[in-house]
Motif scaffolding. Structure first.
Motif, short mmCIF file in Angstrom:
data_model
loop_
_atom_site.label_atom_id
_atom_site.label_comp_id
_atom_site.label_asym_id
_atom_site.label_seq_id
_atom_site.Cartn_x
_atom_site.Cartn_y
_atom_site.Cartn_z
N LEU A 175 0.73 -1.34 0.09
CA LEU A 175 -0.07 -0.15 0.09
C LEU A 175 0.90 1.25 0.12
CD1 LEU A 175 -2.90 1.06 0.18
CD2 LEU A 175 -2.82 1.10 2.83
N ASP A 176 2.05 1.21 0.77
CA ASP A 176 2.85 2.33 0.83
C ASP A 176 3.45 2.66 -0.66
OD1 ASP A 176 4.28 4.55 2.05
OD2 ASP A 176 6.18 2.94 2.24
N LEU A 177 3.59 1.77 -1.43
CA LEU A 177 4.24 1.84 -2.62
C LEU A 177 3.12 2.47 -3.62
CD1 LEU A 177 6.23 -1.44 -3.44
CD2 LEU A 177 7.19 0.81 -3.31
N LEU A 187 1.01 7.65 9.28
CA LEU A 187 0.74 9.22 9.73
C LEU A 187 1.74 9.98 8.64
CD1 LEU A 187 -0.42 11.51 11.17
CD2 LEU A 187 1.23 11.33 12.85
N PHE A 188 2.72 9.54 8.50
CA PHE A 188 3.76 10.47 7.28
C PHE A 188 2.96 10.41 6.00
CE2 PHE A 188 6.90 8.54 10.71
CZ PHE A 188 6.74 9.86 11.52
N ARG A 189 2.74 9.21 5.50
CA ARG A 189 1.99 9.07 4.14
C ARG A 189 0.52 9.87 4.01
NH1 ARG A 189 6.16 8.56 2.86
NH2 ARG A 189 7.28 6.74 2.51
N VAL A 190 -0.13 10.00 5.32
CA VAL A 190 -1.48 10.72 5.28
C VAL A 190 -1.05 12.18 5.08
CG1 VAL A 190 -3.19 11.30 6.70
CG2 VAL A 190 -2.63 9.08 6.65
N LEU A 191 0.11 12.51 5.75
CA LEU A 191 0.60 14.07 5.50
C LEU A 191 1.09 14.26 4.39
CD1 LEU A 191 2.23 14.27 9.32
CD2 LEU A 191 -0.03 15.19 8.56
N ASP A 192 1.91 13.41 3.77
CA ASP A 192 2.33 13.51 2.39
C ASP A 192 1.28 13.78 1.46
OD1 ASP A 192 4.98 13.39 2.99
OD2 ASP A 192 5.16 11.36 2.79
N MET A 193 0.10 13.07 1.50
CA MET A 193 -1.02 13.10 0.83
C MET A 193 -1.64 14.20 0.96
SD MET A 193 -2.34 9.14 0.88
CE MET A 193 -3.59 9.25 -0.50
N HIS A 194 -1.83 14.71 2.25
CA HIS A 194 -2.63 16.07 2.62
C HIS A 194 -1.85 17.24 1.97
CE1 HIS A 194 -4.50 19.33 4.86
NE2 HIS A 194 -5.35 18.62 5.13
N ALA A 195 -0.42 17.01 1.92
CA ALA A 195 0.48 18.17 1.44
C ALA A 195 0.07 18.38 0.01
CB ALA A 195 2.03 18.02 1.69
N ALA A 241 -5.19 11.84 9.92
CA ALA A 241 -4.05 12.32 10.78
C ALA A 241 -4.08 12.71 12.23
CB ALA A 241 -3.53 13.77 10.11
N GLN A 242 -5.43 13.15 12.54
CA GLN A 242 -5.73 13.75 14.12
C GLN A 242 -5.61 12.08 14.61
OE1 GLN A 242 -9.15 15.96 13.39
NE2 GLN A 242 -8.13 18.00 13.11
N ILE A 243 -6.53 11.42 14.12
CA ILE A 243 -6.77 10.01 14.99
C ILE A 243 -5.34 9.21 15.03
CG2 ILE A 243 -7.63 7.62 14.49
CD1 ILE A 243 -9.97 9.03 13.26
N LEU A 244 -4.42 9.42 14.09
CA LEU A 244 -3.18 8.62 14.19
C LEU A 244 -2.50 9.07 15.21
CD1 LEU A 244 -2.58 7.94 10.22
CD2 LEU A 244 -2.93 6.21 12.15
N LEU A 245 -2.33 10.68 15.19
CA LEU A 245 -1.57 11.27 16.20
C LEU A 245 -1.88 10.86 17.82
CD1 LEU A 245 1.06 12.80 16.17
CD2 LEU A 245 -0.27 14.87 16.72
N ALA A 246 -3.49 10.82 17.84
CA ALA A 246 -3.84 10.47 19.03
C ALA A 246 -3.45 9.13 19.55
CB ALA A 246 -5.43 10.57 19.13
N TYR A 296 10.32 9.14 15.90
CA TYR A 296 8.81 9.39 15.27
C TYR A 296 8.64 10.79 15.46
CZ TYR A 296 4.02 8.19 14.06
OH TYR A 296 2.99 8.18 13.45
N LEU A 297 8.92 11.67 16.63
CA LEU A 297 9.07 13.06 16.80
C LEU A 297 9.77 13.96 15.77
CD1 LEU A 297 8.07 13.44 20.31
CD2 LEU A 297 6.44 13.34 18.62
N SER A 298 11.06 13.37 15.67
CA SER A 298 11.97 14.14 14.76
C SER A 298 11.44 14.24 13.27
CB SER A 298 13.28 13.41 14.87
OG SER A 298 13.98 13.47 16.28
N VAL A 299 11.04 12.97 13.03
CA VAL A 299 10.31 13.13 11.47
C VAL A 299 9.18 14.06 11.54
CG1 VAL A 299 9.37 11.44 9.70
CG2 VAL A 299 11.30 10.83 11.05
N LEU A 300 8.16 13.87 12.39
CA LEU A 300 6.98 14.34 12.43
C LEU A 300 7.22 16.05 12.34
CD1 LEU A 300 3.96 13.87 12.68
CD2 LEU A 300 4.12 14.17 15.04
N ALA A 301 8.36 16.18 12.83
CA ALA A 301 8.80 18.02 13.03
C ALA A 301 8.98 18.54 11.66
CB ALA A 301 9.88 18.13 14.08
#
Length: 312
Positions: free
Chosen positions: A35-37, A105-113, A149-154, A184-189
């Motif tokens: 799915l990531d691919l 979460l990172f992929r969701v953020l990539d898609m949102h961007a 994204a909100q759910i995944l961070l929670a 995780y937080l370093s990448v999230l930043a």
């Protein structure tokens, strides 16, 4: 005839870009790596499709049917509808999957961007009433990404609080929970711009409903004022949750000096990761200096308890 020919070109172009029709059940059965691919293919394909395929088709359609607005718009809608539905419905499909990979979460953020970046162009290309369904689908997908994204961070915060990895103190060294959380937080930043769009300004730590000890909730580290940026407060809160968890693990040490060594090593690691990532810009120098001072106190306590009698 025009619609049939041009539609086949659009559909083939999207297929060649690596985007295929995917059902919800099939997506849920996929391994995360697969799915990531597909998500990575979608990120690139969507930019090309919007800026080249759909935009080019829009220009061509406007030229060929310049004599009639209604014919022009209806033809473009027929040509682009299926391809747009396939592309713009994919993010919603991903958001609904039950995959629990930390990278989701990172992929969701990539898609949102990417979706936010292309939104003005999509609203321009699909501006007519004939394309209202396409615009609605895209906006729904954008909203689903936000909610996901909100759910995944929670869930990430909950994972820290439930962290039960062994051993408890690892001989006084850096705990695996600390390493995983700070990675995780370093990448999230690195996603600050996206996060600021996704999360509301009042997205502050849930102090009143938290299960953390009251002494932590009202400590200086969590004393957020109304002027504190929400993202800064939230990142500080997530690290505080980690430190509280580590403090709980340290209390199980049979040797008091070892507990201080454990806390010192882990806090030094946290501060080091903050300094070496974008977290330093999120949390600021005051946060770093305050936690460095706290780590030094842990070291001093360790030296006093472990070596005090020897020195005296």
């Amino acid at each position: 005839v025009y619609i049939l020919i041009r539609k086949s070109i659009i559909d083939e172009g999207i297929y060649r870009l690596g985007v295929e029709k995917l059902s919800s059940s099939r997506a849920n059965k996929m391994d995360w790596e697969v799915l990531d691919l597909k998500i990575k293919s979608w990120l690139e394909a969507t930019r090309i499709s919007v800026r080249t395929l759909f935009n080019g088709e829009r220009i061509l359609c406007d030229h060929v049917f310049s004599y009639s607005d209604s014919v022009r718009e209806s033809c473009f809608a027929e040509i682009s509808r299926d391809g747009a539905a396939l592309l713009f419905g994919f993010p919603e499909l991903v958001a609904k999957t039950k995959k629990s990979s930390p990278e989701k979460l990172f992929r969701v953020l990539d898609m949102h961007a990417v979706a936010s970046e292309l939104l003005p162009e999509i609203e321009s290309i699909f501006s007519s009433d004939y394309n209202s369904g396409v615009r609605s689908q895209f906006l729904v997908s954008l909203q689903r990404l936000t909610e996901s994204a909100q759910i995944l961070l929670a869930e990430f915060e909950s994972t820290i609080q439930k962290g039960t990895s062994k051993p408890a103190v690892n001989g006084g060294g850096v705990h695996s929970l600390t390493i995983q959380t700070m990675n995780y937080l370093s990448v999230l930043a690195d996603y600050l711009n996206v996060l600021s769009d996704i999360f509301p300004r009042d997205w502050l730590p849930p102090q009143k409903s938290s299960s953390l000890p009251e002494s932590y909730l009202y400590s200086p580290e969590s004393d957020y004022s109304a002027s504190t940026p929400a993202l800064t407060a939230r990142f500080a809160w997530l690290i505080l949750v980690l430190l509280c968890k580590l403090d709980g693990k340290a209390k199980h040490c049979k040797d008091v000096s070892l507990s201080y060594l454990f806390l010192a090593n882990n806090l030094w690691y946290v501060v080091a990761r903050v300094r070496s990532s974008n977290l330093q810009y999120v949390l600021g120098d005051d946060w770093i200096l305050k936690h460095e001072a706290k780590a030094k106190r842990f070291v001093a306590n360790y030296e006093k308890v472990a070596w005090g009698e020897v020195v005296s």
